[in-house]
Design an enzyme around this catalytic site. Structure first.
Site, PDB file in Angstrom:
ATOM      1  CE  LYS A   5      -1.404  -4.393   3.517  1.00  0.00           C
ATOM      2  NZ  LYS A   5      -1.654  -5.730   2.940  1.00  0.00           N
ATOM      3  CB  SER A  13      -0.886  -0.003   1.259  1.00  0.00           C
ATOM      4  OG  SER A  13      -1.478   1.256   1.463  1.00  0.00           O
ATOM      5  CE1 TYR A  42      -3.231  -0.298   5.470  1.00  0.00           C
ATOM      6  CE2 TYR A  42      -3.773  -2.603   5.832  1.00  0.00           C
ATOM      7  CZ  TYR A  42      -3.524  -1.542   4.969  1.00  0.00           C
ATOM      8  OH  TYR A  42      -3.560  -1.735   3.609  1.00  0.00           O
TER       9      TYR A  42
END
Ligand code: WQD
Length: 340
Positions: free
Chosen positions: A154, A125, A150
């Site tokens: 990644k 992302s 989060y």
């Protein structure tokens, strides 16, 4: 050739399953249905004329993962979407995110390193860049300290793959750094199905227009941008899905320059929140009920992709415009309301 799509019932996973099947691949989906329903298989089948093989289990179950790879020794590639992805939830539940997003990645890679050759696409992302210093953002832009667990999963996920590829040249991998996926398949058979109150802008817009939400709150119009609202790179989910097929074929054909590569996947164009609202009103003919409120904590001002590597090295380019994506998002919203 058989391709595993983990999280294949989800928003991007289901659209990728369709593109893979339309490109002639056999798709096997693993999903624990924690954030998607099995009925998505009907939509994939209705579009692509084939129903993927579906295995329902949680990738945190190491034994089940082992059994799965014994059952399917002939997988030609893995596209790994399965992960928790709500930024706000990750702040409240960090251990759930580190467990779910990282131990599952390690389990998959432990199975793949046993193979003679393995092809692996990772769902990363633009969030890894945080607020980049210059626009558009290139893949060489520094990875900044994550703003959320989060986003950190990644970043760590990419490092796990990088470190493994360094010493396992049988593992051929690509990380795709998504910008903001929006819209739905033009057939109206699959799309985004946010559970509960949508966190993301576009589903909130379409649910407001459908009368499910009273009013859209625009989180701040005092940013240093032309109209004061944040700028993002909104990419049609079908364009994003197609990037996965192109990336997979780069690995399958051995055209990759190294056994670990990273590509930004965006349109290369930035759009402000107000521009997205205007686009929606243009394509739907619906005047949107919104109000400007305070900034949302953690939001960055601006992010849009430099797509040179994706276009010239990967050989992929987004084709749909913001209006196309908003039109498909609205058509999908109306479709799912009909089904209610
Ligand atoms: C977009 C813009 C909001 C809702 C998220 C994840 C990121 C990636 C993409 C997974 C922002 C504004 C939003 C609303 C608003 N996902 N907004 N009112 O935050 O750019 O990125 O999705 O990888 O990791 O963080 O997307 O859609 O939440 O917000 O004004 O009700 O819309 O402030 O400027 P975001 P978003």
């Amino acid at each position: 050739m058989k391709i595993l799509v983990t999280g294949g019932l989800g928003f991007i996973g289901s659209h990728t399953a369709v593109e893979l099947q339309e490109a002639g691949y056999e798709v096997v989906i693993i999903d624990n249905c924690s954030n998607a329903s099995e009925s998505v298989l009907d939509g994939i089948e209705a579009i692509a004329g084939k129903r993927p093989v579906f295995e329902k289990f949680d990738l945190r179950n190491r034994e089940k993962v082992r059994e799965f790879f014994k059952k399917y020794p002939d997988l030609s590639g893995v596209i790994h979407f399965a992960a928790s992805k709500a930024v706000g939830e990750s702040v409240d539940e960090p251990l759930l995110y580190y467990e779910n997003n990282l131990t599952t990645l390690v389990s998959l890679l432990q199975e793949l390193e046993k193979k003679q050759r393995a092809h692996f696409i990772f769902s990363s992302s633009c969030t890894v860049y945080g607020q980049a210093d210059t626009m558009p953002i290139t893949e060489d832009a520094p990875v900044k300290p994550a703003e959320s667990p989060y986003g950190n999963t990644k970043q760590i996920g990419e490092e796990i793959i990088r470190d493994t590829c360094k010493v396992r040249d049988q593992l051929q991998a690509i990380s795709l750094r998504y910008f903001n996926p929006i819209g739905a398949h033009p057939s109206g058979r699959i799309g985004e199905l946010p559970l509960g109150v949508p966190q993301n802008l576009v589903p909130f817009i379409t649910q407001t227009a459908a009368g499910i939400r009273k009013q859209l709150s625009v989180f701040g119009d005092d940013y240093p941008t032309p109209d004061g609202t944040c700028i993002r790179d909104y990419i049609h989910v079908v364009d994003l899905a197609r990037a996965h097929v192109v990336a997979l074929e780069r690995l399958l054909s051995g055209n990759n320059d190294a056994n670990y590569e990273i590509f930004n996947v965006g349109t290369g164009k930035g759009s402000s929140v107000m521009e997205v609202i205007r686009s929606f009103e243009r394509v739907s003919g619906v005047a949107l009920n919104y109000k400007i409120v305070g900034r949302r904590p953690g939001d960055i001002t601006e992010a849009y992709a430099d797509t040179t590597r994706a276009n010239e090295v990967l050989g992929w380019k987004a084709e749909s415009s913001l209006d196309d994506a908003m039109r498909s998002a609205w058509a999908w919203e109306q479709e799912i309301r009909k089904a209610e």
